[in-house]
Scaffold this motif. Structure first.
Motif, PDB file in Angstrom:
ATOM      1  N   TYR A  12       0.845  -1.201   0.000  1.00 29.53           N
ATOM      2  CA  TYR A  12       0.000   0.000   0.000  1.00 29.53           C
ATOM      3  C   TYR A  12       0.879   1.249   0.000  1.00 29.53           C
ATOM      4  O   TYR A  12       1.829   1.352   0.776  1.00 29.53           O
ATOM      5  CB  TYR A  12      -0.919  -0.020   1.223  1.00 29.53           C
ATOM      6  CG  TYR A  12      -1.778   1.209   1.404  1.00 29.53           C
ATOM      7  CD1 TYR A  12      -2.459   1.787   0.332  1.00 29.53           C
ATOM      8  CD2 TYR A  12      -1.916   1.789   2.660  1.00 29.53           C
ATOM      9  CE1 TYR A  12      -3.251   2.912   0.517  1.00 29.53           C
ATOM     10  CE2 TYR A  12      -2.709   2.907   2.854  1.00 29.53           C
ATOM     11  CZ  TYR A  12      -3.376   3.468   1.770  1.00 29.53           C
ATOM     12  OH  TYR A  12      -4.158   4.581   1.949  1.00 29.53           O
ATOM     13  N   SER A  13       0.555   2.204  -0.848  1.00 34.52           N
ATOM     14  CA  SER A  13       1.380   3.401  -0.997  1.00 34.52           C
ATOM     15  C   SER A  13       1.185   4.397   0.144  1.00 34.52           C
ATOM     16  O   SER A  13       2.005   5.299   0.343  1.00 34.52           O
ATOM     17  CB  SER A  13       1.068   4.090  -2.332  1.00 34.52           C
ATOM     18  OG  SER A  13      -0.292   4.501  -2.372  1.00 34.52           O
ATOM     19  N   GLY A  14       0.077   4.277   0.895  1.00 34.63           N
ATOM     20  CA  GLY A  14      -0.185   5.207   1.986  1.00 34.63           C
ATOM     21  C   GLY A  14       0.427   4.745   3.299  1.00 34.63           C
ATOM     22  O   GLY A  14       1.119   3.731   3.375  1.00 34.63           O
ATOM     23  N   SER A  15       0.145   5.512   4.339  1.00 32.11           N
ATOM     24  CA  SER A  15       0.645   5.167   5.666  1.00 32.11           C
ATOM     25  C   SER A  15      -0.271   4.136   6.315  1.00 32.11           C
ATOM     26  O   SER A  15      -1.474   4.107   6.026  1.00 32.11           O
ATOM     27  CB  SER A  15       0.691   6.408   6.554  1.00 32.11           C
ATOM     28  OG  SER A  15       1.517   7.399   5.964  1.00 32.11           O
ATOM     29  N   PRO A  16       0.263   3.257   7.176  1.00 29.87           N
ATOM     30  CA  PRO A  16      -0.593   2.270   7.848  1.00 29.87           C
ATOM     31  C   PRO A  16      -1.744   2.951   8.594  1.00 29.87           C
ATOM     32  O   PRO A  16      -1.546   3.931   9.301  1.00 29.87           O
ATOM     33  CB  PRO A  16       0.380   1.601   8.832  1.00 29.87           C
ATOM     34  CG  PRO A  16       1.725   1.806   8.223  1.00 29.87           C
ATOM     35  CD  PRO A  16       1.676   3.143   7.557  1.00 29.87           C
TER      36      PRO A  16
END
Length: 637
Positions: free
Chosen positions: A182-186
Motif C-alpha cells: 500500500y502506498s499510503g501510511s498504515p
C-alpha cells in the motif's frame, strides 16, 4: 557398427526434422499426462485446483514460491496465509459456489486470495484493475458477488460506483485490502467510500489477517467438485464492447497447467517472471497455476515497464519470462545496452509476438527459445510453437505429421466471409475447410464430457454464449467453438495468426488482413495500428494506419516508397493518422473500434492525417479540402 549407428541417427534426425515427430510427441505426451492426472483426481474426489497447489506446497515447503519487489514468500508461508484468509472468509458467511470480486493490483495477495477461494469453493471474479465507471460497474455486477475485495490504492474508482453497486445488490459488502504494498501510511484511508455505504465496508490488514486461524479447511468443503465446476471468472478484453465474464472450469485450469508444464519444460528450478496482469488468464493460469503444477517459482512484476524489465529479471534470477501483445516490441524500442544479455533466461513464452519482432528479440537479448501460443480464456483448444530456430519463426502453432492426423477434425480452419463473418457452406450444409495458406476462422471441437474440451460459456450471458457455438461443421450434429480469430495453416503444418474476425476489411473487392499490413509497416515505423475506414462514394473500407508519437518522426517519403514496394495496391494504407498514443487493452493488445468509428473525417478527427495522394503516390497532408473533394467525387482512390 559405429557407422551403422551414426547412419541410423542421421536418418532419424532427418525424419524428425521433416515430420517434426519429437515436437508432436511432446504435445501428445503433455495432453496424455494431463488426462491421466485428471482421471486420478476424479477417482479421488480431488478435482479442485486447490489440491494442485497443496501437493506442491507439501513437497516444496521452505522453497521460494512467490517473489515480488524483493520480497519472497515460501510455499509454507503462502499455504498458511491462504488458510488464514480462507478462515476469515468463512467467518464472513460465504457459502460454496458464491462469488467474490477481486479488484487488486499485481502482488502476492492476488494468488493467495485465489487460493483462499479454492480452499472453500468460492468463485473469484478477476476484475481488470484499469477499469473505472460503467465498465467497472458492469464487470462487478455481472459476477453478482457477495464481497468486493479492492486494493486500498484502487479505492477511488470503487468509491465512485459504490453507492450504485450497493443499491443494485443489497447484500454486497466491500473489503478494503491493505498490505505492505500500500502506498499510503498504515491505518490511513486515502479515499473513503460514500457515507451511505460506509457501514458495508471492512478494512482487512495483514496484521488482522495474521491473527486468523491457519488451520486447514476440511476436504468436505471441496468434495463433489467436478470437471464441470466453475473455478473462476475471467473477463474478455472488451475490444468490441463491454467485457464478458468467461467461465473457467477446474478441469480446464488443471489440464492447461500440466500441458504447459510439459511442453515448456518447467520444473522446480524454473523461475517465471511475469509483469502481465494477474486478472488475465495468461498470467493467472499459464504462470501462477502452471507453477503450482510444476512446483516452480513465480516472480510477480507489479506492472510492465520496458525500461526496468531486464533489471527486474536479473535481480530476481528469472529463467523464464512471459509476454503478451506488444511487450517484446516495446523491449526492442529501449536503447541497446551491454546488459541486454546478462541474464539466465532460456525461454520467453506468451502470445502476440509479431513475425517482424521474433528474430530481432531473440538475437538482441540472447533468449534461445520463444514459445508462442494461441489460446483464449473461454476457449477449449490451443496451439503452441516451442521454437528454438528460424524455421517456423512467427507461427503461433506447429503440427507435424502425427498431430495433423490426430487433430484433423479437432481444430479446423473454415472459409469465412470477413464482412458477414459467417462460414461458407457446401451443398450438403456442412462448412467448407479453408485451403492451405487461406485465412479463415479457427473453430475447435466441443467435447462436453471431458470438461477441458468443453466450452463453458459466459456467466449469465446465454446470448453471447450461443453466438460462439457453431453446428454441423464437419458432419451433421457436431458442435464447435468459434474462436473469432482468422488463422491460416501452410502445407508444412505451421499455423499463423491472420487477424481478428471483424478487423479484416474489404477494399477493391479484396480482403485486407490488418496484421499483414502492420507487419509491413513495422519495417519502417516503430509501431502502427491498422484498420479500415469508410470513405464517401466507395464500398468497403480504405486502409488507415494510426502511428503513435512514441514511434518517432515519420519519414513520409520513405513510407510511401516502402508501401509501394511491399504491399499490393488494395492493401496499401490510403490514410495515416498521427496520434498521441495507441489505445490498448490491459494486456497491451491494440484496440481498433474507436479509431475505426472516427474514420478520417476532419470534422471528427483533430489529429494530423495524411493520405496517399492518387496523383503522386506520396503521403501528403489530408484536410477539409481533400475530404470535400472525395465527397464530391472529384478524386478517385
Amino acid at each position: 557398427m559405429a557407422a551403422t549407428a551414426l547412419g541410423a541417427a542421421s536418418v532419424l534426425g532427418y525424419l524428425d526434422a521433416r515430420l517434426r515427430l519429437s515436437s508432436d510427441l511432446r504435445v501428445v505426451f503433455g495432453a496424455t499426462k494431463a488426462k491421466v492426472k485428471l482421471d486420478r483426481a476424479q477417482k479421488q474426489d480431488k478435482n479442485s485446483l486447490w489440491y494442485l497447489f497443496e501437493d506442491a506446497a507439501k513437497q516444496r515447503k521452505g522453497a521460494d514460491c512467490l517473489v515480488c519487489e524483493g520480497r519472497t514468500l515460501s510455499w509454507d508461508e503462502v499455504y498458511n496465509r491462504a488458510h488464514q484468509l480462507a478462515n476469515w472468509m468463512l467467518e464472513q458467511g460465504l457459502q460454496r459456489g458464491e462469488t467474490i470480486a477481486i479488484f487488486l493490483q499485481n502482488k502476492p495477495a492476488y494468488p493467495i486470495l485465489w487460493l483462499a477461494c479454492l480452499a472453500i469453493d468460492v468463485i473469484p471474479a478477476f476484475i481488470n484493475y484499469n477499469l473505472t465507471d460503467k465498465g467497472l460497474t458492469h464487470c462487478i455486477s455481472v459476477a453478482k458477488p457477495r464481497l468486493v475485495v479492492f486494493d486500498a490504492d484502487l479505492a477511488a474508482p470503487i468509491a465512485d460506483i459504490a453507492s450504485d453497486l450497493a443499491n443494485a445488490h443489497s447484500d454486497l459488502r466491500f473489503v478494503r485490502w491493505v498490505d505492505e504494498f500500500y502506498s499510503g501510511s498504515p491505518g490511513e484511508k486515502s479515499i473513503s467510500l460514500p457515507d451511505e455505504v460506509s457501514a458495508k465496508e471492512v478494512v482487512l490488514t495483514e496484521a488482522e489477517l495474521s491473527r486468523c486461524s491457519a488451520s486447514r479447511v476440511p476436504d468436505e468443503r471441496r468434495n463433489g467438485i467436478t470437471w464441470h465446476s466453475t473455478c473462476m471468472l475471467i473477463y474478455t478484453s472488451g475490444t468490441t464492447g463491454l467485457p464478458k465474464a468467461a467461465i473457467v472450469l477446474h478441469s480446464r485450469c488443471r489440464g492447461a497447467a500440466q500441458f504447459w508444464t510439459t511442453v515448456n519444460r518447467f520444473g522446480p528450478d524454473t523461475r517465471i517472471y511475469t509483469p502481465m496482469p494477474l486478472y488475465h488468464s495468461t498470467a493467472s493460469v499459464l504462470a501462477i497455476c502452471t507453477a503450482w503444477n510444476s512446483q516452480s517459482t513465480v516472480i510477480i512484476g507489479r506492472k510492465f515497464s520496458a525500461s526496468t524489465f531486464w533489471r527486474d529479471v536479473k535481480a530476481s534470477d528469472a529463467t523464464v519470462v512471459q509476454y503478451v501483445g506488444e511487450v517484446l516490441r516495446y523491449l526492442l524500442a529501449v536503447p541497446p545496452s551491454p546488459e541486454d544479455k546478462k541474464h539466465r533466461v532460456r525461454l520467453a513464452y506468451g502470445n502476440g509476438c509479431r513475425p517482424d519482432v521474433w528474430e530481432k528479440f531473440r538475437d538482441r537479448f540472447g533468449v534461445p527459445v520463444i514459445s508462442e501460443f494461441f489460446a483464449s480464456s473461454e476457449g477449449n483448444g490451443s496451439l503452441i510453437n516451442y521454437n528454438g530456430n528460424t524455421y517456423g519463426a512467427g507461427a503461433v502453432g506447429t503440427h507435424g505429421a502425427l498431430l495433423r492426423l490426430l487433430m484433423k477434425d479437432k481444430m479446423v480452419i473454415l472459409r469465412t466471409d470477413p464482412v458477414t463473418e459467417e462460414p461458407a457452406r457446401g451443398k450438403d450444409g456442412l462448412c467448407i475447410r479453408a485451403e492451405n495458406n487461406e485465412p479463415g476462422e479457427l473453430v475447435t471441437q466441443i467435447v462436453v464430457e471431458t470438461g477441458y474440451e468443453n466450452f463453458a460459456g459466459y456467466h449469465d450471458n446465454p446470448s453471447a454464449t450461443a453466438k460462439k457455438v457453431l453446428r454441423d461443421v464437419v458432419k451433421k450434429g457436431d458442435v464447435y467453438f468459434r474462436t473469432g480469430d482468422l488463422l491460416r495453416r501452410d502445407a508444412d503444418g505451421l499455423w499463423y495468426f491472420a487477424d481478428r474476425l471483424g478487423d479484416t476489411f474489404r477494399w477493391k473487392s479484396e480482403n485486407v488482413a490488418t496484421t499483414d499490413v502492420a507487419e509491413a509497416l513495422g519495417q519502417v515505423v516503430g509501431e502502427a495500428n491498422v484498420y479500415g475506414v469508410l470513405v464517401p462514394g466507395y464500398d468497403g473500407r480504405a486502409g488507415c494506419a494510426a502511428i503513435p508519437k512514441s514511434a518517432g518522426t515519420v519519414d513520409f517519403a520513405t513510407l510511401s516508397a516502402h508501401v509501394d514496394k511491399t504491399l499490393p495496391r488494395y492493401a496499401q494504407p490510403l490514410f495515416v493518422r498521427l496520434v498521441e498514443s495507441l489505445e490498448q487493452t490491459g494486456t497491451l493488445k491494440q484496440t481498433k473500434v474507436a479509431l475505426r468509428n472516427e474514420g478520417v473525417d476532419p470534422a471528427q478527427v483533430s489529429d494530423p492525417v495524411y493520405w496517399l495522394d492518387p496523383s503522386s503516390r506520396q503521403y501528403k497532408p489530408f484536410g477539409v479540402a481533400e475530404w470535400e473533394a472525395l465527397k464530391a467525387g472529384k478524386i478517385k482512390l
